[in-house]
Design a protein around this motif. Structure first.
Motif, PDB file in Angstrom:
ATOM      1  N   GLU A 101       0.804  -1.226   0.000  1.00 57.98           N
ATOM      2  CA  GLU A 101       0.000   0.000   0.000  1.00 57.98           C
ATOM      3  C   GLU A 101       0.837   1.277   0.000  1.00 57.98           C
ATOM      4  OE1 GLU A 101      -2.904  -0.410   3.243  1.00 57.98           O
ATOM      5  OE2 GLU A 101      -2.814  -2.571   2.868  1.00 57.98           O
ATOM      6  N   MET A 102       1.983   1.248   0.687  1.00 57.60           N
ATOM      7  CA  MET A 102       2.798   2.471   0.807  1.00 57.60           C
ATOM      8  C   MET A 102       4.202   2.077   1.239  1.00 57.60           C
ATOM      9  SD  MET A 102       1.270   3.994   4.393  1.00 57.60           S
ATOM     10  CE  MET A 102      -0.371   3.347   4.183  1.00 57.60           C
ATOM     11  N   ASP A 103       5.095   3.080   1.328  1.00 61.10           N
ATOM     12  CA  ASP A 103       6.411   2.794   1.890  1.00 61.10           C
ATOM     13  C   ASP A 103       6.498   3.402   3.296  1.00 61.10           C
ATOM     14  OD1 ASP A 103       7.281   5.519   1.722  1.00 61.10           O
ATOM     15  OD2 ASP A 103       7.909   5.233  -0.349  1.00 61.10           O
ATOM     16  N   LEU A 104       7.568   3.072   3.992  1.00 60.33           N
ATOM     17  CA  LEU A 104       7.718   3.491   5.391  1.00 60.33           C
ATOM     18  C   LEU A 104       7.813   5.012   5.526  1.00 60.33           C
ATOM     19  CD1 LEU A 104       7.950   2.356   8.244  1.00 60.33           C
ATOM     20  CD2 LEU A 104      10.407   2.093   7.906  1.00 60.33           C
ATOM     21  N   ARG A 105       8.408   5.665   4.526  1.00 57.43           N
ATOM     22  CA  ARG A 105       8.498   7.131   4.547  1.00 57.43           C
ATOM     23  C   ARG A 105       7.091   7.744   4.553  1.00 57.43           C
ATOM     24  NH1 ARG A 105      10.346  10.218   6.201  1.00 57.43           N
ATOM     25  NH2 ARG A 105      12.489   9.837   5.673  1.00 57.43           N
ATOM     26  N   LYS A 106       6.202   7.268   3.652  1.00 56.92           N
ATOM     27  CA  LYS A 106       4.832   7.807   3.594  1.00 56.92           C
ATOM     28  C   LYS A 106       4.076   7.492   4.882  1.00 56.92           C
ATOM     29  CE  LYS A 106       4.344   7.844  -1.400  1.00 56.92           C
ATOM     30  NZ  LYS A 106       4.203   6.949  -2.539  1.00 56.92           N
ATOM     31  N   PHE A 107       4.295   6.298   5.422  1.00 59.93           N
ATOM     32  CA  PHE A 107       3.613   5.902   6.662  1.00 59.93           C
ATOM     33  C   PHE A 107       4.039   6.811   7.818  1.00 59.93           C
ATOM     34  CE2 PHE A 107       3.181   3.192  10.493  1.00 59.93           C
ATOM     35  CZ  PHE A 107       1.826   2.902  10.401  1.00 59.93           C
ATOM     36  N   MET A 108       5.351   7.106   7.893  1.00 58.06           N
ATOM     37  CA  MET A 108       5.858   8.008   8.935  1.00 58.06           C
ATOM     38  C   MET A 108       5.250   9.404   8.803  1.00 58.06           C
ATOM     39  SD  MET A 108       9.907   7.602   9.699  1.00 58.06           S
ATOM     40  CE  MET A 108      10.576   6.745   8.322  1.00 58.06           C
ATOM     41  N   ASN A 109       5.168   9.884   7.560  1.00 66.12           N
ATOM     42  CA  ASN A 109       4.638  11.234   7.331  1.00 66.12           C
ATOM     43  C   ASN A 109       3.160  11.346   7.701  1.00 66.12           C
ATOM     44  OD1 ASN A 109       7.119  12.009   6.402  1.00 66.12           O
ATOM     45  ND2 ASN A 109       6.602  11.901   4.225  1.00 66.12           N
ATOM     46  N   ALA A 110       2.441  10.215   7.600  1.00 68.82           N
ATOM     47  CA  ALA A 110       0.990  10.255   7.807  1.00 68.82           C
ATOM     48  C   ALA A 110       0.577   9.914   9.237  1.00 68.82           C
ATOM     49  CB  ALA A 110       0.316   9.292   6.836  1.00 68.82           C
ATOM     50  N   ASN A 111       1.521   9.421  10.054  1.00 72.49           N
ATOM     51  CA  ASN A 111       1.144   8.948  11.396  1.00 72.49           C
ATOM     52  C   ASN A 111       2.097   9.450  12.474  1.00 72.49           C
ATOM     53  OD1 ASN A 111      -1.019   6.654  10.848  1.00 72.49           O
ATOM     54  ND2 ASN A 111       0.573   6.432   9.311  1.00 72.49           N
ATOM     55  N   ASP A 112       1.547   9.660  13.678  1.00 72.88           N
ATOM     56  CA  ASP A 112       2.383   9.873  14.856  1.00 72.88           C
ATOM     57  C   ASP A 112       2.657   8.500  15.442  1.00 72.88           C
ATOM     58  OD1 ASP A 112       2.809  12.563  14.982  1.00 72.88           O
ATOM     59  OD2 ASP A 112       0.902  12.988  15.965  1.00 72.88           O
ATOM     60  N   LEU A 113       3.910   8.088  15.468  1.00 68.68           N
ATOM     61  CA  LEU A 113       4.227   6.717  15.864  1.00 68.68           C
ATOM     62  C   LEU A 113       4.432   6.612  17.372  1.00 68.68           C
ATOM     63  CD1 LEU A 113       6.696   5.637  13.024  1.00 68.68           C
ATOM     64  CD2 LEU A 113       4.212   5.705  13.007  1.00 68.68           C
TER      65      LEU A 113
ATOM     66  N   LYS B  50      16.616   1.982   3.489  1.00 68.56           N
ATOM     67  CA  LYS B  50      16.144   3.340   3.800  1.00 68.56           C
ATOM     68  C   LYS B  50      14.622   3.255   3.845  1.00 68.56           C
ATOM     69  CE  LYS B  50      16.402   4.591  -1.121  1.00 68.56           C
ATOM     70  NZ  LYS B  50      16.938   5.545  -2.101  1.00 68.56           N
ATOM     71  N   PRO B  51      13.938   4.231   4.450  1.00 71.25           N
ATOM     72  CA  PRO B  51      12.476   4.135   4.572  1.00 71.25           C
ATOM     73  C   PRO B  51      11.746   3.932   3.239  1.00 71.25           C
ATOM     74  CG  PRO B  51      13.303   5.843   6.021  1.00 71.25           C
ATOM     75  CD  PRO B  51      14.469   5.395   5.196  1.00 71.25           C
ATOM     76  N   GLN B  52      12.274   4.522   2.146  1.00 71.49           N
ATOM     77  CA  GLN B  52      11.606   4.385   0.839  1.00 71.49           C
ATOM     78  C   GLN B  52      11.708   2.968   0.295  1.00 71.49           C
ATOM     79  OE1 GLN B  52      13.601   6.764   1.895  1.00 71.49           O
ATOM     80  NE2 GLN B  52      13.360   8.697   0.794  1.00 71.49           N
ATOM     81  N   ASN B  53      12.676   2.173   0.783  1.00 65.40           N
ATOM     82  CA  ASN B  53      12.838   0.793   0.305  1.00 65.40           C
ATOM     83  C   ASN B  53      12.236  -0.231   1.263  1.00 65.40           C
ATOM     84  OD1 ASN B  53      14.044   1.615  -2.031  1.00 65.40           O
ATOM     85  ND2 ASN B  53      16.148   1.199  -1.369  1.00 65.40           N
ATOM     86  N   VAL B  54      11.476   0.263   2.249  1.00 65.51           N
ATOM     87  CA  VAL B  54      10.715  -0.632   3.125  1.00 65.51           C
ATOM     88  C   VAL B  54       9.242  -0.389   2.802  1.00 65.51           C
ATOM     89  CG1 VAL B  54      10.154  -1.265   5.499  1.00 65.51           C
ATOM     90  CG2 VAL B  54      12.478  -0.512   4.934  1.00 65.51           C
ATOM     91  N   LEU B  55       8.600  -1.380   2.192  1.00 63.97           N
ATOM     92  CA  LEU B  55       7.189  -1.237   1.823  1.00 63.97           C
ATOM     93  C   LEU B  55       6.313  -1.726   2.976  1.00 63.97           C
ATOM     94  CD1 LEU B  55       7.370  -2.405  -1.901  1.00 63.97           C
ATOM     95  CD2 LEU B  55       7.619  -0.104  -0.957  1.00 63.97           C
ATOM     96  N   LEU B  56       5.017  -1.384   2.900  1.00 65.82           N
ATOM     97  CA  LEU B  56       4.167  -1.615   4.055  1.00 65.82           C
ATOM     98  C   LEU B  56       2.742  -1.943   3.627  1.00 65.82           C
ATOM     99  CD1 LEU B  56       5.243   0.330   6.970  1.00 65.82           C
ATOM    100  CD2 LEU B  56       2.810   0.242   6.822  1.00 65.82           C
ATOM    101  N   ASN B  57       2.180  -2.959   4.266  1.00 67.56           N
ATOM    102  CA  ASN B  57       0.753  -3.257   4.124  1.00 67.56           C
ATOM    103  C   ASN B  57       0.119  -3.193   5.505  1.00 67.56           C
ATOM    104  OD1 ASN B  57       0.320  -3.715   1.363  1.00 67.56           O
ATOM    105  ND2 ASN B  57       1.201  -5.769   1.499  1.00 67.56           N
ATOM    106  N   ILE B  58      -1.142  -2.828   5.571  1.00 68.07           N
ATOM    107  CA  ILE B  58      -1.857  -2.858   6.849  1.00 68.07           C
ATOM    108  C   ILE B  58      -2.718  -4.112   6.851  1.00 68.07           C
ATOM    109  CG2 ILE B  58      -3.401  -1.621   8.430  1.00 68.07           C
ATOM    110  CD1 ILE B  58      -0.826  -0.070   7.817  1.00 68.07           C
ATOM    111  N   SER B  59      -2.495  -4.981   7.845  1.00 69.11           N
ATOM    112  CA  SER B  59      -3.248  -6.237   7.932  1.00 69.11           C
ATOM    113  C   SER B  59      -3.867  -6.339   9.319  1.00 69.11           C
ATOM    114  CB  SER B  59      -2.297  -7.411   7.669  1.00 69.11           C
ATOM    115  OG  SER B  59      -2.932  -8.621   7.915  1.00 69.11           O
ATOM    116  N   GLY B  60      -5.199  -6.326   9.385  1.00 64.56           N
ATOM    117  CA  GLY B  60      -5.884  -6.385  10.678  1.00 64.56           C
ATOM    118  C   GLY B  60      -5.516  -5.219  11.577  1.00 64.56           C
ATOM    119  N   GLY B  61      -5.300  -4.051  10.942  1.00 62.88           N
ATOM    120  CA  GLY B  61      -4.939  -2.852  11.706  1.00 62.88           C
ATOM    121  C   GLY B  61      -3.461  -2.757  12.040  1.00 62.88           C
TER     122      GLY B  61
END
Length: 292
Positions: free
Chosen positions: A87-99, A129-140
């Protein structure tokens, strides 16, 4: 038969070093995939070496935290690589969420798990690097997948000479910046330390615009190495006796106490200047920070 006809293009996802990436749908099973299209420039050059490496290495790797390759098609002077879609990469996930601290721990451990699996199978990623780590959300829950193995290398014993033109500058380890060609899996460990720090603050730890600027930023934070702290450092190709002798500063102060005491203990070990003393991932994954 046109093997591509079963894949319906939906959107362009981006452009890499050697090709475009599209989201496609497999019309035979409705699966959504990522398709990387690589143009073969001429018959003499053939398929780019980076693409061949990525295909051959990913076909050997099978881990939940490493992106999976589904199919390779060669057609009309182009190579099409089908990957599982994320769905996205780690960079986009970081930008969109407070971790939260818990999420920083979980994401760091997943990146470590995928990289450790690669190391066990004698593969260095060399461009984490964050752009080369992809991410899916599964069960939240986010599931990380290492991707872009174009710079990856398999390695053996004895360790061969490698190029030092690897890893995006901000995530490049000091031994590579100093011109070492005899490096090991510790280069990936350093990159993971940089990613962990970035997850905790939302900002890249180092942002030098050149190799020299990067070295000075690292020395300011970690201290200028000496023969006592890093035996053999002064023999590296790009070492200069004129480097400023900096004391370094506390990671807690620099990262505004964004981690717990155990988190900083692990980060210290990941960002150890001497690659020979840097913590191996097999040991890092059982660190007390992950039990908090």
């Amino acid at each position: 038969m046109d093997q591509l006809s079963r894949y319906k293009k939906q959107a362009k996802l981006g452009e890499g070093t050697y090709g475009e990436v599209f989201r496609v749908q497999d019309t035979e099973n409705n699966e959504i995939l990522a398709m990387k299209k690589i143009q073969v420039e001429n018959d003499e050059e053939g398929i780019p070496g980076t693409a061949i490496r990525e295909i051959s290495l990913l076909r050997e790797l099978n881990h939940e935290n490493v992106v999976k390759i589904r199919r390779v098609i060669c057609q009309n002077r182009k190579v099409y690589i089908m990957f599982e879609h994320c769905e996205m990469d780690l960079r986009k996930f970081m930008n969109a969420n407070d971790l939260s601290q818990k999420l920083v721990r979980e994401l760091t451990k997943q990146v470590m798990a995928g990289t450790n699996y690669c190391h066990i199978h004698r593969v260095m990623h060399r461009d984490l690097k964050p752009q080369n780590v992809l991410l899916n959300i599964s069960g939240g829950q986010p599931i990380c997948k290492l991707a872009d193995f174009g710079l990856a290398r398999s390695f053996g014993v004895p360790i061969r000479h490698y190029t030092h033109e690897i890893v995006t500058l901000w995530y490049r380890s000091p031994e590579v910046l100093l011109g070492s060609k005899l490096y090991s899996t510790a280069v990936d460990v350093w990159s993971i330390g940089c990613i962990m720090a970035e997850l905790s603050t939302g900002e890249p730890l180092f942002q030098g615009r050149s190799e020299v600027e990067m070295l000075f930023e690292i020395f300011q934070l970690r201290g200028t190495p000496t023969e006592d702290s890093w035996p053999g450092v002064s023999q590296l190709k790009d070492w200069r006796d004129t480097f400023p002798k900096l004391m370094g500063q506390s990671l807690q102060k620099r990262l505004r106490n964004s981690l717990s005491a155990q988190g900083f203990d692990l980060l210290e070990k990941l960002l150890e200047m001497d690659p020979g003393k840097r913590i191996p991932l097999s040991e890092a994954m059982s660190h007390k920070w992950f039990l908090e």
